[in-house]
Design a protein around this motif. Structure first.
Motif, short mmCIF file in Angstrom:
data_model
loop_
_atom_site.label_atom_id
_atom_site.label_comp_id
_atom_site.label_asym_id
_atom_site.label_seq_id
_atom_site.Cartn_x
_atom_site.Cartn_y
_atom_site.Cartn_z
N ALA A 228 14.43 -35.80 -3.78
CA ALA A 228 14.21 -36.41 -2.46
C ALA A 228 14.21 -37.92 -2.59
CB ALA A 228 12.89 -35.94 -1.86
N SER A 229 14.63 -38.60 -1.54
CA SER A 229 14.55 -40.06 -1.52
C SER A 229 13.09 -40.48 -1.43
CB SER A 229 15.33 -40.61 -0.33
OG SER A 229 14.84 -40.08 0.89
N ALA A 230 12.80 -41.69 -1.88
CA ALA A 230 11.42 -42.17 -1.91
C ALA A 230 10.81 -42.20 -0.52
CB ALA A 230 11.37 -43.56 -2.54
N ASN A 231 11.62 -42.46 0.51
CA ASN A 231 11.08 -42.51 1.87
C ASN A 231 10.99 -41.13 2.52
OD1 ASN A 231 13.74 -41.92 2.43
ND2 ASN A 231 14.17 -43.83 3.53
N GLY A 232 11.42 -40.08 1.79
CA GLY A 232 11.30 -38.72 2.27
C GLY A 232 12.35 -38.27 3.25
N ARG A 233 13.30 -39.13 3.56
CA ARG A 233 14.28 -38.79 4.59
C ARG A 233 15.36 -37.83 4.06
NH1 ARG A 233 18.01 -42.82 8.37
NH2 ARG A 233 19.43 -41.18 9.10
N TYR A 234 15.90 -38.13 2.90
CA TYR A 234 17.04 -37.37 2.39
C TYR A 234 16.62 -36.42 1.28
CZ TYR A 234 20.18 -40.60 4.83
OH TYR A 234 20.84 -41.33 5.78
N THR A 235 17.28 -35.28 1.22
CA THR A 235 17.12 -34.33 0.12
C THR A 235 18.49 -34.01 -0.44
OG1 THR A 235 15.17 -33.34 1.16
CG2 THR A 235 16.24 -32.08 -0.59
N LEU A 236 18.62 -34.10 -1.74
CA LEU A 236 19.84 -33.71 -2.44
C LEU A 236 19.57 -32.39 -3.14
CD1 LEU A 236 22.74 -34.53 -3.37
CD2 LEU A 236 21.65 -35.63 -5.35
N ALA B 22 18.87 -42.12 -2.88
CA ALA B 22 18.18 -43.34 -2.47
C ALA B 22 17.76 -43.26 -1.01
CB ALA B 22 19.09 -44.54 -2.71
N ASP B 23 17.00 -44.25 -0.57
CA ASP B 23 16.44 -44.24 0.78
C ASP B 23 17.51 -44.25 1.88
OD1 ASP B 23 13.87 -44.14 -0.15
OD2 ASP B 23 13.49 -46.29 0.07
N ALA B 24 18.68 -44.84 1.60
CA ALA B 24 19.75 -44.89 2.59
C ALA B 24 20.74 -43.75 2.43
CB ALA B 24 20.49 -46.23 2.50
N GLY B 25 20.48 -42.83 1.49
CA GLY B 25 21.33 -41.67 1.32
C GLY B 25 22.37 -41.78 0.22
N THR B 26 22.51 -42.95 -0.40
CA THR B 26 23.35 -43.04 -1.58
C THR B 26 22.82 -42.08 -2.63
OG1 THR B 26 23.73 -45.38 -1.11
CG2 THR B 26 24.23 -44.63 -3.34
N PHE B 27 23.73 -41.37 -3.32
CA PHE B 27 23.24 -40.40 -4.31
C PHE B 27 24.12 -40.36 -5.54
CE2 PHE B 27 26.01 -38.00 -1.49
CZ PHE B 27 26.68 -37.08 -2.29
N ILE B 28 23.55 -39.85 -6.63
CA ILE B 28 24.26 -39.76 -7.90
C ILE B 28 24.09 -38.36 -8.48
CG2 ILE B 28 24.02 -42.22 -8.41
CD1 ILE B 28 21.76 -41.52 -10.37
N LEU B 29 25.07 -37.98 -9.31
CA LEU B 29 25.02 -36.71 -10.04
C LEU B 29 25.73 -36.88 -11.37
CD1 LEU B 29 25.98 -34.34 -7.10
CD2 LEU B 29 23.90 -34.05 -8.47
N ASN B 30 25.25 -36.19 -12.38
CA ASN B 30 25.98 -36.05 -13.64
C ASN B 30 26.77 -34.75 -13.59
OD1 ASN B 30 24.85 -38.37 -14.69
ND2 ASN B 30 23.34 -37.30 -15.95
N ASP B 31 28.05 -34.81 -13.91
CA ASP B 31 28.88 -33.60 -13.98
C ASP B 31 29.10 -33.26 -15.45
OD1 ASP B 31 30.63 -31.53 -13.71
OD2 ASP B 31 32.19 -32.67 -12.67
N TRP B 32 28.59 -32.11 -15.87
CA TRP B 32 28.76 -31.69 -17.26
C TRP B 32 30.17 -31.19 -17.54
CZ3 TRP B 32 23.70 -28.65 -18.79
CH2 TRP B 32 22.63 -29.56 -18.86
N GLY B 33 30.97 -30.97 -16.50
CA GLY B 33 32.37 -30.64 -16.67
C GLY B 33 32.62 -29.23 -17.18
N ASP B 34 33.90 -28.92 -17.39
CA ASP B 34 34.28 -27.57 -17.81
C ASP B 34 34.79 -27.52 -19.24
OD1 ASP B 34 36.64 -28.92 -17.52
OD2 ASP B 34 37.61 -27.42 -16.25
N SER C 294 15.62 -47.21 -5.61
CA SER C 294 15.29 -46.65 -4.30
C SER C 294 16.17 -47.22 -3.20
CB SER C 294 13.81 -46.89 -3.97
OG SER C 294 13.52 -48.28 -3.95
N ASP C 295 16.70 -48.44 -3.40
CA ASP C 295 17.60 -49.01 -2.40
C ASP C 295 19.05 -48.62 -2.63
OD1 ASP C 295 18.38 -50.56 -4.55
OD2 ASP C 295 17.66 -52.46 -3.74
N GLY C 296 19.32 -47.89 -3.71
CA GLY C 296 20.67 -47.40 -3.97
C GLY C 296 21.61 -48.43 -4.54
#
Length: 319
Positions: free
Chosen positions: A50-58, A98-110, A144-146
């Protein structure tokens, strides 16, 4: 704030981004512990952040085997209870938002090879940045600001990407710097106010700051903590650099070795006694150094100090 506009893709408003990303499906998130959630409407179970401000959930899940077939992983960005992004990725892991919805992920690939890809996205799901590594990805972090993000790789012998910490400026869509952190791996990452450093969170050990370019800002703190814990290779490093550079006295180094002897077990005993001998010899304590070398040789005759012990014995006999 031009960097924020770049992160959000320059959209006139969030409604436009929402329309471009999804049909706006409303969902219910049922929590199962701190990190696991289920979404009944999508028949989905996954990890969440979840984002620090609680708005977004990934929410994301790894690839799966269904009826003998392998399906790709999946990730969702949810604004309140509304799906913003719903997309596929081979093996998504370790999401942050992040608070504005920017998000990151690690892809372990195939691939079975040591490899992984770091991804960053805007809140409409469009890509900000991707970086493929010839090493497995350990974890990542996002401010938190992305604006800033980081990831760290695992050990990968022979690869230039082995055990490196990489910092990204997501606003510029670029790598700031990549280096091997002297303090090793972290369990998490923070970006203190000011945006000029990254903080490596290390469980029950002190958190340590580096500049965004890799300068070790808390090196003395790290040295002191590791010496106090009896970490032999760090004690050797501190001995070689000297008290003026490290702030660690000979007595502090002695205490560290004594702790290693008390808690490290027989495996580390020969090296610990040898190191104590070197500490005593550097302090001009020939008798104490010889005693330590003799103990090292008793524990392991091939520890490599026989000639040094013989020289000290001869020196003491001539006094």
């Amino acid at each position: 704030m031009s960097w924020l506009k770049r992160l959000l893709g320059g959209k006139a408003d969030e409604a436009a981004a929402r329309e471009a990303a999804t049909d706006g499906s409303r969902v219910t998130l049922a929590a199962h512990g701190r990190r696991i959630v289920s979404i009944p409407e999508l028949d989905m179970v996954g990890e969440r952040a979840a984002s620090a401000n609680g708005r977004y959930t990934l929410v994301w899940h790894d690839r799966r085997w269904i009826d003998g077939n392998v399906t790709e992983g999946r990730y969702l960005l949810i604004d309140g209870d509304t799906v913003f992004v719903d997309a596929k990725m081979e093996r998504p892991q370790d999401g942050k938002v992040a608070d504005a919805g920017t998000f990151i992920l690690n892809d372990w690939g195939d691939s079975d090879a040591l490899s992984g890809t770091f991804h960053a996205f805007r809140n409409d799901g469009s890509p900000l940045l991707s970086r493929r590594f010839s090493a497995n990805l350990l974890n990542n972090g996002l401010s938190s600001d992305g604006r800033l993000a980081a990831c760290q790789t695992c050990n990968a012998p022979g690869s230039p990407d082995s055990s490196i910490l990489t910092v990204f400026d997501l606003a510029a869509g670029a790598v700031v710097a990549a280096w091997t952190a002297e303090s090793g791996w972290a369990t998490g990452y923070e970006f203190p106010e000011g945006g000029d450093r990254i903080r490596m969170v290390r469980g029950d050990r002190p958190s340590l700051d580096y500049s965004l370019e890799g300068a070790f800002l808390h090196r003395r703190l790290w040295l002191q903590d590791e010496v106090n814990r009896g970490t032999l290779y760090v004690i050797r490093k501190a001995l070689a650099e000297g008290e003026a550079a490290t702030g660690l006295s000979v007595e502090a180094l002695r205490s560290g070795v004594r702790r290693a002897l008390a808690e490290g077990g027989e495996r580390f005993e020969p090296e610990a006694w040898r190191l104590l001998g070197e500490i005593e010899e550097s302090a001009g304590n020939a008798s104490a150094a010889l005693d330590a070398y003799d103990r090292a040789l008793m524990a392991n005759p091939k520890i490599g100090v026989a000639k040094r012990a013989a020289a000290l014995r001869k020196e003491l006999a001539a006094r």
